[in-house]
Scaffold this active site. Structure first.
Site, PDB file in Angstrom:
ATOM      1  N   GLU A 278       0.831  -1.207   0.000  1.00 14.93           N
ATOM      2  CA  GLU A 278       0.000   0.000   0.000  1.00 14.93           C
ATOM      3  C   GLU A 278       0.867   1.260   0.000  1.00 14.93           C
ATOM      4  OE1 GLU A 278      -3.322  -0.055  -0.437  1.00 14.93           O
ATOM      5  OE2 GLU A 278      -2.959  -2.196  -0.672  1.00 14.93           O
ATOM      6  N   TRP A 281       1.960   1.546  -3.523  1.00 18.91           N
ATOM      7  CA  TRP A 281       0.867   2.094  -4.349  1.00 18.91           C
ATOM      8  C   TRP A 281       0.872   3.616  -4.272  1.00 18.91           C
ATOM      9  CZ3 TRP A 281      -2.083   0.713  -8.195  1.00 18.91           C
ATOM     10  CH2 TRP A 281      -2.461  -0.617  -8.377  1.00 18.91           C
ATOM     11  N   TRP A 310     -21.065   9.796 -20.554  1.00 18.73           N
ATOM     12  CA  TRP A 310     -21.667   9.569 -19.242  1.00 18.73           C
ATOM     13  C   TRP A 310     -23.115  10.069 -19.224  1.00 18.73           C
ATOM     14  CZ3 TRP A 310     -18.487   6.709 -16.387  1.00 18.73           C
ATOM     15  CH2 TRP A 310     -17.100   6.822 -16.599  1.00 18.73           C
ATOM     16  N   ASN A 345     -11.015   1.398   2.588  1.00 23.02           N
ATOM     17  CA  ASN A 345     -10.545   1.325   1.202  1.00 23.02           C
ATOM     18  C   ASN A 345     -11.380   0.398   0.329  1.00 23.02           C
ATOM     19  OD1 ASN A 345      -8.486   2.150  -0.785  1.00 23.02           O
ATOM     20  ND2 ASN A 345      -8.003  -0.025  -0.808  1.00 23.02           N
ATOM     21  N   TRP A 363     -16.397   9.858 -13.494  1.00 22.70           N
ATOM     22  CA  TRP A 363     -15.561   9.614 -12.324  1.00 22.70           C
ATOM     23  C   TRP A 363     -15.053  10.905 -11.700  1.00 22.70           C
ATOM     24  CZ3 TRP A 363     -10.549  11.385 -12.666  1.00 22.70           C
ATOM     25  CH2 TRP A 363     -10.030  11.630 -13.943  1.00 22.70           C
ATOM     26  N   TRP A 386      -9.816   6.581  -8.444  1.00 18.68           N
ATOM     27  CA  TRP A 386     -11.030   6.819  -9.228  1.00 18.68           C
ATOM     28  C   TRP A 386     -10.846   6.382 -10.677  1.00 18.68           C
ATOM     29  CZ3 TRP A 386     -15.975   7.546  -8.347  1.00 18.68           C
ATOM     30  CH2 TRP A 386     -16.360   7.878  -7.049  1.00 18.68           C
TER      31      TRP A 386
END
Length: 480
Positions: A278, A281, A310, A345, A363, A386
């Site tokens: 993590e 990341w 969208w 998360n 998004w 996202w």
């Protein structure tokens, strides 16, 4: 005199700019600039603003013990903050300004402007890579190119950690005071923000409390992280992200403590190794943001993402924001976010997938809303998450992989413990029905103070597949 410009590095320990400024015998002064208009344009949450304010109060006290005054000034935006720092440095007779780099587009431009303004006044500018385990551009592929996929990036990071000293740099020693520093101390005013703030008293803001939290987690809980991290009803995550986001804690401090407490931190499939992933990341998304400035302009990483048409129904967006979609795990997660400024998360992935794939909403709407609420809002990580959920980012899940919010709830909150905590209207629904409460209510003629589902998942899934397939088949223009 040396001036240290604090931004998202609000700590005295393991702060490279502060350490470098303190290496010489020069007096040291710290400065922080509140930029309310810039913060508003970046959707800074009142929760995070509150944490920044609380942390500044504590940091001022911690630095004062070292005879380092911390001045807090205000400028509308980043360009004005650059001029403010240059003017202040000139006014106090500073010979150099020290800062830690920030890699997003607006922040990079601000620092270029500051460097130029200081040069005009004959003041040196020193900037340090301090924010990550590895500075952007450090970890490259065999071809010398930045990585675009997480797994090989992670493997390269782990190789680079072999023999690497991650010991945090120490706090500055106590400085000798003089009349100029004494004058600055005498002029300090209580810190006040124009920007809206919310209460953060549930979060530690002093160095001792933050470090104790990190050390306790690495010692007592991280071993169970891999096994328990996906279950929101379980207190299994570190909740250190708010401190990493504002720089009250560095990732090197986290890694150093992990190595100290967990001998198996390099062993695959351990809790310690999973938690280290993590942290990597976080580095990865910072790398992606730094190497692709268009991301800071809200463009999709994948060019075809700009061709997605969208629906962007404002009524459905309001239902999502307020936790009134009729999908219990989604609504419980949004209530957690709205009430606490934090979200588990796994739930971030579920609600992001739901917004983009079930409600077919851009998004970027969700990205901005998250930033407006999260106490741990961090542009690169939030944007990366996202875009991953919307299947338009680096390392994204394939567009045809769409979370079913009901089965996600059944899998990760099987008994509904998390749902009942945040949705008291469902507290009487039996466990096996908690993820489909209206099926139970209709069958047994029960009333529920809870909305029916705003969409049909199966129908929306088909629509999403068609919309994304059409976008991928459109001729693509290069992202600017």
């Amino acid at each position: 005199m040396h001036l240290v410009w604090f931004r998202r590095d609000l700590r005295g320990l393991d702060n490279r700019a502060l350490s470098a400024a303190s290496d010489a015998s020069e007096p040291v002064v710290g400065i922080f600039i509140e930029t309310p208009e810039q913060w508003a344009s970046h959707h800074l949450s009142p929760k995070q603003a509150g944490l920044i304010k609380a942390r500044l109060d504590a940091l001022r006290e911690e630095l004062s013990a070292k005879n380092i005054p911390l001045v807090v000034e205000r400028a509308a935006d980043f360009p004005q903050s650059a001029e403010k720092v240059a003017d202040y440095a000139h006014r106090i007779g500073a010979t150099a300004v020290f800062a830690n780099k920030e890699y997003e587009l607006n922040e990079s431009k601000r620092d270029e402007q500051a460097c130029a303004a200081l040069a005009d006044k004959g003041i040196a500018w020193y900037a340090y890579d301090d924010r990550n385990l590895f500075a952007p551009g450090t970890i490259k592929s065999g071809k010398g190119e930045p990585y675009k996929v997480f797994t090989p990036f992670k493997k390269a990071c782990l190789r680079a950690l072999d023999g690497m000293d991650v010991s945090p740099c120490q706090k500055p020693s106590k400085r000798e005071t003089n009349s100029a520093v004494d004058a600055i101390f005498s002029q300090l005013q209580p810190i006040h923000f124009d920007y809206p703030m919310e209460d953060v008293s549930d979060w530690a803001s002093d160095e001792k409390g933050i470090l104790a939290h990190m050390r306790r987690y690495c010692r007592e809980q991280v071993a169970d992280y891999k096994r328990q991290r996906d279950f929101p009803a379980v207190d299994a995550t570190s909740q250190l992200s708010p401190y990493l986001a504002i720089g009250a804690l560095s990732p090197r401090q986290c890694l150093a403590r992990l190595q100290e407490e967990q001998a198996d931190w390099r062993e695959p499939d351990t809790g310690a190794a999973t938690w280290l992933s993590e942290l990597i990341w976080r580095d990865f998304y910072q790398e992606v943001s730094a190497q692709n400035p268009a991301i800071s302009k809200k463009y999709s990483f994948l060019a075809w993402g700009e061709s997605v048409v969208w629906d962007n129904d404002p009524t459905l967006f309001e239902a999502w924001k307020t936790g009134k979609t009729g999908f219990p795990i989604v609504d419980a997660a949004m209530h957690q976010l709205n009430q606490t400024g934090w979200m588990h998360n796994r739930l971030r992935m579920i609600v992001a997938s739901f917004l983009t794939k079930d409600l077919l909403i851009d998004w970027r709407w969700g990205e901005d809303y998250f930033m407006s609420k999260l106490i741990d809002g961090d542009f690169a990580s939030n944007n990366g998450g996202w875009q991953w959920s919307a299947s338009v980012g680096t390392d994204a899940q394939p567009y045809f992989r769409i979370f079913n919010p009901t089965t996600q709830g059944e899998r990760f909150d099987s008994d509904g413990r998390f749902i009942r905590r945040w949705l008291p209207a469902l507290k009487e629904v039996p466990g096996k029905h908690i993820h489909n409460p209206w099926q139970w209510a209709d069958k047994y003629a029960q009333s529920l103070d809870y909305p029916r589902p705003v969409v049909d998942h199966a129908t929306q899934r088909k629509k999403a597949l068609a919309i994304f397939e059409a976008a991928k088949n459109q001729p693509q223009e290069q992202t600017p």
